[in-house]
Scaffold this active site. Structure first.
Site, PDB file in Angstrom:
ATOM      1  N   VAL A 299       6.199 -14.267   2.696  1.00 40.48           N
ATOM      2  CA  VAL A 299       6.183 -13.812   4.088  1.00 40.48           C
ATOM      3  C   VAL A 299       5.069 -14.640   4.731  1.00 40.48           C
ATOM      4  CG1 VAL A 299       5.868 -11.864   5.660  1.00 40.48           C
ATOM      5  CG2 VAL A 299       6.984 -11.518   3.445  1.00 40.48           C
ATOM      6  N   PRO A 300       5.433 -15.772   5.342  1.00 41.96           N
ATOM      7  CA  PRO A 300       4.465 -16.854   5.608  1.00 41.96           C
ATOM      8  C   PRO A 300       3.538 -16.639   6.806  1.00 41.96           C
ATOM      9  CG  PRO A 300       6.612 -17.489   6.420  1.00 41.96           C
ATOM     10  CD  PRO A 300       6.797 -16.146   5.767  1.00 41.96           C
ATOM     11  N   CYS A 301       2.609 -15.708   6.655  1.00 38.60           N
ATOM     12  CA  CYS A 301       1.627 -15.495   7.711  1.00 38.60           C
ATOM     13  C   CYS A 301       0.723 -16.718   7.892  1.00 38.60           C
ATOM     14  CB  CYS A 301       0.808 -14.244   7.428  1.00 38.60           C
ATOM     15  SG  CYS A 301       0.015 -14.194   5.809  1.00 38.60           S
ATOM     16  N   HIS A 302       0.702 -17.614   6.897  1.00 38.16           N
ATOM     17  CA  HIS A 302      -0.117 -18.819   7.021  1.00 38.16           C
ATOM     18  C   HIS A 302       0.411 -19.764   8.093  1.00 38.16           C
ATOM     19  CE1 HIS A 302       3.038 -19.948   4.095  1.00 38.16           C
ATOM     20  NE2 HIS A 302       2.923 -21.175   4.596  1.00 38.16           N
TER      21      HIS A 302
END
Length: 202
Positions: free
Chosen positions: A144-147
């Site tokens: 879940v690419p919060c980056h």
């Protein structure tokens, strides 16, 4: 996860080495990814899962076979950036948190989006702070690419796993960081980075 009144919830735990340090991966009895943390601390993972699953008695069992989550993460780290795109995840949180987390999964690899743009996409143009808090409470790093969310001014902004990890992930995906504002360099990635997670979702 498997629930037993005496034991509580049981998750399969796997340690996955990456160029940025080890990750802990937790899956349920169906093999679905429930948490992914930049750390090597079982107790920390137990607390993280306990917050989202409202369970004080979390049991972490060493996996007897590799999960699809582990294989997908290893493929991503090895260069197959789309290996994690369709990976099933189980996300516990408030409806708003889950809405934000689903939107994060829609940000393609090698691209970034500002908090404001993400809030606007969710039809909450004045909810940038709430979006940021939900982004920061994401319990499934990388997948879940919060980056991929950055500041409106082009800064990398905060990342629970440390800005050096965020920088590595974005560069690994092919994002050109030359135009982004660079935060002061932190210590090299490793066990000293600890993912900060938010209070339990109601």
């Amino acid at each position: 996860m498997k629930h037993d009144e005496k034991i509580g919830l049981t998750f399969q735990l796997e340690r996955v080495p990456t160029p940025c340090g080890p990750m802990l991966l937790a899956t349920d009895e169906e093999g679905i990814l429930c948490a992914l943390d930049w750390d090597n601390d079982d107790e920390r993972m137990r607390r993280l899962l306990g917050q989202y699953y409202r369970e004080n008695n979390i049991r972490l069992a060493v996996g007897r076979s590799e999960s699809i989550g582990r294989r997908s993460l290893e493929a991503y780290v090895a260069g197959d950036l789309h290996a994690i795109d369709a990976l099933p995840v189980r996300m516990r949180g408030t409806p708003f948190q889950r809405e934000v987390w689903e939107a994060l999964r829609g940000i393609p690899a090698a691209t970034t989006m500002s908090y404001g743009a993400l809030a606007a996409q969710l039809n909450r143009p004045s909810g940038m702070r709430a979006v940021g808090l939900a982004n920061g409470s994401n319990p499934i790093a990388v997948v879940v690419p919060c980056h991929r969310v950055i500041g409106a001014d082009g800064s990398l902004t905060g990342y629970g796993g440390g800005l050096e990890r965020k920088r590595w992930l974005l560069e690994h995906e092919g994002v050109d960081l030359s135009g982004l504002k660079r935060a002061p360099r932190a210590k090299p990635p490793g066990d000293q980075f600890r993912l900060g997670f938010a209070p339990a979702a109601e």
